[in-house]
Design an enzyme around this catalytic site. Structure first.
Site, PDB file in Angstrom:
ATOM      1  N   ASP A 162      42.259  33.067  35.051  1.00  0.00           N
ATOM      2  CA  ASP A 162      42.896  34.323  35.390  1.00  0.00           C
ATOM      3  C   ASP A 162      44.588  33.789  35.170  1.00  0.00           C
ATOM      4  O   ASP A 162      44.642  32.803  34.601  1.00  0.00           O
ATOM      5  CB  ASP A 162      42.546  34.845  36.771  1.00  0.00           C
ATOM      6  CG  ASP A 162      43.135  36.373  37.040  1.00  0.00           C
ATOM      7  OD1 ASP A 162      42.596  37.426  36.317  1.00  0.00           O
ATOM      8  OD2 ASP A 162      44.204  36.476  37.649  1.00  0.00           O
ATOM      9  N   LYS A 210      30.366  36.331  39.250  1.00  0.00           N
ATOM     10  CA  LYS A 210      31.271  35.951  37.792  1.00  0.00           C
ATOM     11  C   LYS A 210      32.880  36.441  37.952  1.00  0.00           C
ATOM     12  O   LYS A 210      32.965  37.831  38.414  1.00  0.00           O
ATOM     13  CB  LYS A 210      30.751  36.450  36.529  1.00  0.00           C
ATOM     14  CG  LYS A 210      31.415  36.306  35.384  1.00  0.00           C
ATOM     15  CD  LYS A 210      30.629  35.018  35.020  1.00  0.00           C
ATOM     16  CE  LYS A 210      31.780  34.554  33.688  1.00  0.00           C
ATOM     17  NZ  LYS A 210      33.050  33.615  34.299  1.00  0.00           N
ATOM     18  N   LYS A 246      35.549  36.286  42.591  1.00  0.00           N
ATOM     19  CA  LYS A 246      36.815  35.920  41.998  1.00  0.00           C
ATOM     20  C   LYS A 246      37.272  34.684  42.939  1.00  0.00           C
ATOM     21  O   LYS A 246      36.825  34.661  44.249  1.00  0.00           O
ATOM     22  CB  LYS A 246      37.832  37.190  42.193  1.00  0.00           C
ATOM     23  CG  LYS A 246      39.220  37.036  41.498  1.00  0.00           C
ATOM     24  CD  LYS A 246      38.978  37.215  40.093  1.00  0.00           C
ATOM     25  CE  LYS A 246      40.080  37.142  39.247  1.00  0.00           C
ATOM     26  NZ  LYS A 246      39.958  38.070  38.120  1.00  0.00           N
ATOM     27  N   LYS A 297      33.913  46.276  36.986  1.00  0.00           N
ATOM     28  CA  LYS A 297      33.980  45.803  35.649  1.00  0.00           C
ATOM     29  C   LYS A 297      32.856  45.274  34.924  1.00  0.00           C
ATOM     30  O   LYS A 297      32.589  45.562  33.724  1.00  0.00           O
ATOM     31  CB  LYS A 297      35.301  44.596  35.519  1.00  0.00           C
ATOM     32  CG  LYS A 297      35.601  44.288  34.165  1.00  0.00           C
ATOM     33  CD  LYS A 297      36.696  43.087  34.353  1.00  0.00           C
ATOM     34  CE  LYS A 297      37.830  43.185  35.362  1.00  0.00           C
ATOM     35  NZ  LYS A 297      38.912  42.347  35.097  1.00  0.00           N
TER      36      LYS A 297
HETATM   37  P1  NDP Z   1      48.859  34.295  32.388  1.00  0.00           P
HETATM   38  O1  NDP Z   1      49.202  33.429  33.654  1.00  0.00           O
HETATM   39  O2  NDP Z   1      48.328  33.875  31.186  1.00  0.00           O
HETATM   40  O3  NDP Z   1      50.060  35.158  32.182  1.00  0.00           O
HETATM   41  C1  NDP Z   1      50.650  35.766  33.403  1.00  0.00           C
HETATM   42  C2  NDP Z   1      51.679  36.696  32.632  1.00  0.00           C
HETATM   43  O4  NDP Z   1      52.155  37.646  33.615  1.00  0.00           O
HETATM   44  C3  NDP Z   1      52.961  35.811  32.535  1.00  0.00           C
HETATM   45  O5  NDP Z   1      54.025  36.452  31.665  1.00  0.00           O
HETATM   46  C4  NDP Z   1      53.737  35.852  33.892  1.00  0.00           C
HETATM   47  O6  NDP Z   1      55.113  35.772  34.063  1.00  0.00           O
HETATM   48  C5  NDP Z   1      53.602  37.598  34.233  1.00  0.00           C
HETATM   49  N1  NDP Z   1      53.340  37.626  35.695  1.00  0.00           N
HETATM   50  C6  NDP Z   1      52.542  37.023  36.547  1.00  0.00           C
HETATM   51  N2  NDP Z   1      52.648  37.471  37.747  1.00  0.00           N
HETATM   52  C7  NDP Z   1      53.850  38.362  37.825  1.00  0.00           C
HETATM   53  C8  NDP Z   1      54.307  38.900  38.811  1.00  0.00           C
HETATM   54  N3  NDP Z   1      54.058  38.731  40.071  1.00  0.00           N
HETATM   55  N4  NDP Z   1      55.360  39.555  38.295  1.00  0.00           N
HETATM   56  C9  NDP Z   1      55.638  39.574  37.120  1.00  0.00           C
HETATM   57  N5  NDP Z   1      55.243  39.152  36.088  1.00  0.00           N
HETATM   58  C10 NDP Z   1      54.281  38.310  36.450  1.00  0.00           C
HETATM   59  O7  NDP Z   1      47.760  35.503  33.065  1.00  0.00           O
HETATM   60  P2  NDP Z   1      46.722  36.146  32.329  1.00  0.00           P
HETATM   61  O8  NDP Z   1      47.318  36.700  31.042  1.00  0.00           O
HETATM   62  O9  NDP Z   1      45.401  35.460  32.340  1.00  0.00           O
HETATM   63  O10 NDP Z   1      46.614  37.318  33.202  1.00  0.00           O
HETATM   64  C11 NDP Z   1      47.224  38.638  33.476  1.00  0.00           C
HETATM   65  C12 NDP Z   1      46.671  39.869  34.160  1.00  0.00           C
HETATM   66  O11 NDP Z   1      45.506  40.009  33.354  1.00  0.00           O
HETATM   67  C13 NDP Z   1      46.176  39.560  35.351  1.00  0.00           C
HETATM   68  O12 NDP Z   1      46.313  40.734  35.965  1.00  0.00           O
HETATM   69  C14 NDP Z   1      44.589  39.229  35.195  1.00  0.00           C
HETATM   70  O13 NDP Z   1      44.014  39.506  36.455  1.00  0.00           O
HETATM   71  C15 NDP Z   1      44.329  39.968  34.219  1.00  0.00           C
HETATM   72  N6  NDP Z   1      42.935  39.591  33.367  1.00  0.00           N
HETATM   73  C16 NDP Z   1      43.057  38.334  32.887  1.00  0.00           C
HETATM   74  C17 NDP Z   1      41.613  38.064  32.087  1.00  0.00           C
HETATM   75  C18 NDP Z   1      41.810  36.778  31.346  1.00  0.00           C
HETATM   76  O14 NDP Z   1      40.775  36.769  30.737  1.00  0.00           O
HETATM   77  N7  NDP Z   1      42.779  35.624  31.793  1.00  0.00           N
HETATM   78  C19 NDP Z   1      40.929  39.098  31.991  1.00  0.00           C
HETATM   79  C20 NDP Z   1      41.081  40.278  32.598  1.00  0.00           C
HETATM   80  C21 NDP Z   1      42.011  40.440  33.122  1.00  0.00           C
HETATM   81  P3  NDP Z   1      55.635  34.747  34.685  1.00  0.00           P
HETATM   82  O15 NDP Z   1      55.356  33.415  33.516  1.00  0.00           O
HETATM   83  O16 NDP Z   1      57.099  34.580  34.589  1.00  0.00           O
HETATM   84  O17 NDP Z   1      55.059  34.171  35.787  1.00  0.00           O
HETATM   85  O1  2IT Z   2      39.783  39.481  35.572  1.00  0.00           O
HETATM   86  C1  2IT Z   2      39.007  39.169  34.961  1.00  0.00           C
HETATM   87  O2  2IT Z   2      38.113  39.832  34.374  1.00  0.00           O
HETATM   88  C2  2IT Z   2      39.070  37.922  34.352  1.00  0.00           C
HETATM   89  N1  2IT Z   2      40.152  36.784  34.854  1.00  0.00           N
HETATM   90  C3  2IT Z   2      38.058  37.125  33.518  1.00  0.00           C
HETATM   91  C4  2IT Z   2      36.830  36.833  34.250  1.00  0.00           C
HETATM   92  C5  2IT Z   2      35.969  35.865  33.604  1.00  0.00           C
HETATM   93  O3  2IT Z   2      34.891  35.431  34.431  1.00  0.00           O
HETATM   94  O4  2IT Z   2      35.811  35.771  32.424  1.00  0.00           O
END
Ligand code: NDP
Ligand code: 2IT
Length: 447
Positions: free
Chosen positions: A168, A92, A128, A116
């Site tokens: 993600d 997952k 992943k 996690k």
């Molecule tokens: P999104 O694509 O929705 O948003 C990503 C954000 O982070 C954007 O504002 C983007 O800016 C910025 N960003 C991405 N890459 C970079 C970079 N290399 N340098 C600077 N800014 C960056 O992603 P999420 O919000 O889903 O994910 C954000 C983080 O949270 C990640 O680390 C992800 O692995 C983690 N995460 C996500 C989960 C989920 O359910 N979605 C669950 C748990 C963790 P820009 O648009 O300018 O690229």
């Molecule tokens: O980093 C993370 O935990 C996620 N991007 C969410 C994974 C999921 O299966 O909901």
């Protein structure tokens, strides 16, 4: 930091077997450092090559993703799915579409996901995937064609009982819709449980969209509660402005804190009145525009181009963009500016040096594998609802999420205490998660 000699040997093997994969090495090193006391106390946790087995993915899938852009030009991207560990349940974890994606990123994310997911207490293994595809500037139809091509290969590897991807970076509700559509078309099965993060109309769960950000805010609030405090009245800075950041900001506001700044990869917005979440959602989710346009509608706010959001003073920091965005330099700045709590919404956003500076500076530091576990936990709740063809209310689902985050928080603190490191959330999270996975694997025999 020195590690147990049996683990040092494992780490050398990981370096040799996975050359050039720096992020993966970093994630492994942190876990091995943390579990050293557990291995010292309970040597069975290093028997039967259990540590080496956990560091080697069960299956690594790499594939070609050809697609055609709106001008008829053909592009070839690389797709990945890392099926890392299935001791506790089906693989997952999310899919990331970002040009920086390569084997080392997918492996680090898959490795983190094992622990996690174990921490949530729910029956999910770790995996992943993703691609080095860059969605920025691509039309809706290009995104659809890419997702269809990606799923044309991925479909043969996934399933409700096998491997369940989600979103993600670069993969949200729209992409999950296109991926699910192609899965359904190819397999001729309406198998809702094959993906999570679906829209409500296709068996998606209430609160999944909000879950990671909300969960991180709940976790920060729990960390403050453990110090006899709360988010109410706190000045907060969040990095990123994507799915995690938007809903972290929304929940911090609901809990009485004020988020004064958030960012994207180009710069940050400073809004001393508190970030307007409605406006942020309109920019990011409806118009899919850049964060800099925030100030067009909020003239009292400031957009700071090309600088890092961590220069804004705050009491609570929630890095929610990407890996290694807080190095030693940014950590020092945050500590000097009075930050006392860090809850990671992103995966591994703080470098090892940054973590050390926070911990030495007395900052309560909540690592991503604990603080952002609300997203995947709610994905597991989506799987439960799909399995029973049920759908729960928003209120019930949110209560479950809050309860899960409380559980993770106390599991971390209890374990850290038990191993003589009170208040160390990194040690608590890694030991609690590792021992759960190792126990499950040892009981399954040598597989
Ligand atoms: P999104 O694509 O929705 O948003 C990503 C954000 O982070 C954007 O504002 C983007 O800016 C910025 N960003 C991405 N890459 C970079 C970079 N290399 N340098 C600077 N800014 C960056 O992603 P999420 O919000 O889903 O994910 C954000 C983080 O949270 C990640 O680390 C992800 O692995 C983690 N995460 C996500 C989960 C989920 O359910 N979605 C669950 C748990 C963790 P820009 O648009 O300018 O690229
Ligand atoms: O980093 C993370 O935990 C996620 N991007 C969410 C994974 C999921 O299966 O909901």
């Amino acid at each position: 930091m020195p590690i147990h000699e049996r683990l040092e040997q494992v780490y050398s093997e990981v370096l040799a077997r996975n050359p050039g994969e720096d992020e993966f090495h970093q994630a492994v090193r942190e876990v091995l450092e943390s579990i050293s006391p557990a291995v010292g106390k309970h040597p069975q946790y290093a028997d039967a090559k259990i540590v080496s087995r956990i560091c080697e993915p069960e299956r690594q899938i790499i594939f070609r993703v050809p697609w055609e852009d709106d001008n008829g030009e053909i592009h070839i991207n690389r797709g990945f799915r890392m099926e890392f560990n299935s001791a506790l349940g089906p693989y997952k974890g999310g899919l990331r579409f970002h040009p920086s994606v390569y084997l080392g990123i997918v492996k680090f994310l898959g490795f983190e996901q094992i622990f996690k997911n174990a921490l949530t207490g729910l029956p999910i293994g770790g995996g992943k995937g993703g691609s080095d595809f860059d969605p920025k500037g691509r039309s809706d139809r290009e995104i659809m064609r890419f997702c269809q091509s990606f799923m044309t290969e991925l479909h043969r590897h996934i399933g409700e009982y096998t491997d369940v991807p989600a979103g993600d970076i670069g993969v949200g509700g729209r992409e999950i819709g296109y991926l699910f559509g192609q899965f359904k078309r190819i397999t001729n099965r309406y198998e809702s449980g094959v993906l999570t993060g679906k829209s409500l109309i296709h068996g998606g769960a209430q609160v999944r969209t909000e879950a990671t950000g909300y969960g991180t805010a709940y976790f920060a609030n729990e960390m403050l509660a453990a110090r006899g405090d709360s988010l109410a009245g706190k000045t907060v800075v969040v990095s990123g402005s994507g799915n995690v950041a938007v809903y972290a900001i929304e929940k911090v506001h609901q809990l009485g804190g004020r988020v004064v700044a958030c960012s994207d990869s180009a710069g940050y917005v400073l809004d001393p009145k508190g970030i307007d979440v409605g406006l942020l959602k309109e920019i990011k989710e409806v118009r899919r525009a850049r964060l800099s346009t925030y100030v067009d509608a909020a003239s009292h706010a400031e957009y700071v181009d090309g600088r890092q959001v961590w220069e804004v003073p705050c009491e609570v920091a929630m890095p929610s963009a990407t890996q290694n965005e807080i190095t030693g330099k940014e950590a020092r700045l945050l500590v000097d500016n009075g930050c006392t709590v860090v809850a990671e919404g992103a995966n591994m956003p703080t470098t090892p040096e940054g973590v050390r500076i926070f911990q030495d500076g007395g900052v309560a530091f909540g690592p991503g594998k604990a603080a952002n576990a609300g997203g995947v936990a709610t994905s597991a709740l989506e799987m439960q609802q799909n399995a029973s063809r049920d759908s729960w209310s928003f209120e019930y689902s949110e209560d479950r999420l809050e309860e899960i985050m409380r559980g993770i928080h106390s599991r971390c603190l209890r374990t850290a205490e038990e191993y003589g490191m009170p208040g160390d959330y990194v040690a608590g999270a890694n030991i609690a998660a590792y021992t759960r996975v190792a126990d499950a694997m040892l009981a399954l025999g040598l597989i």
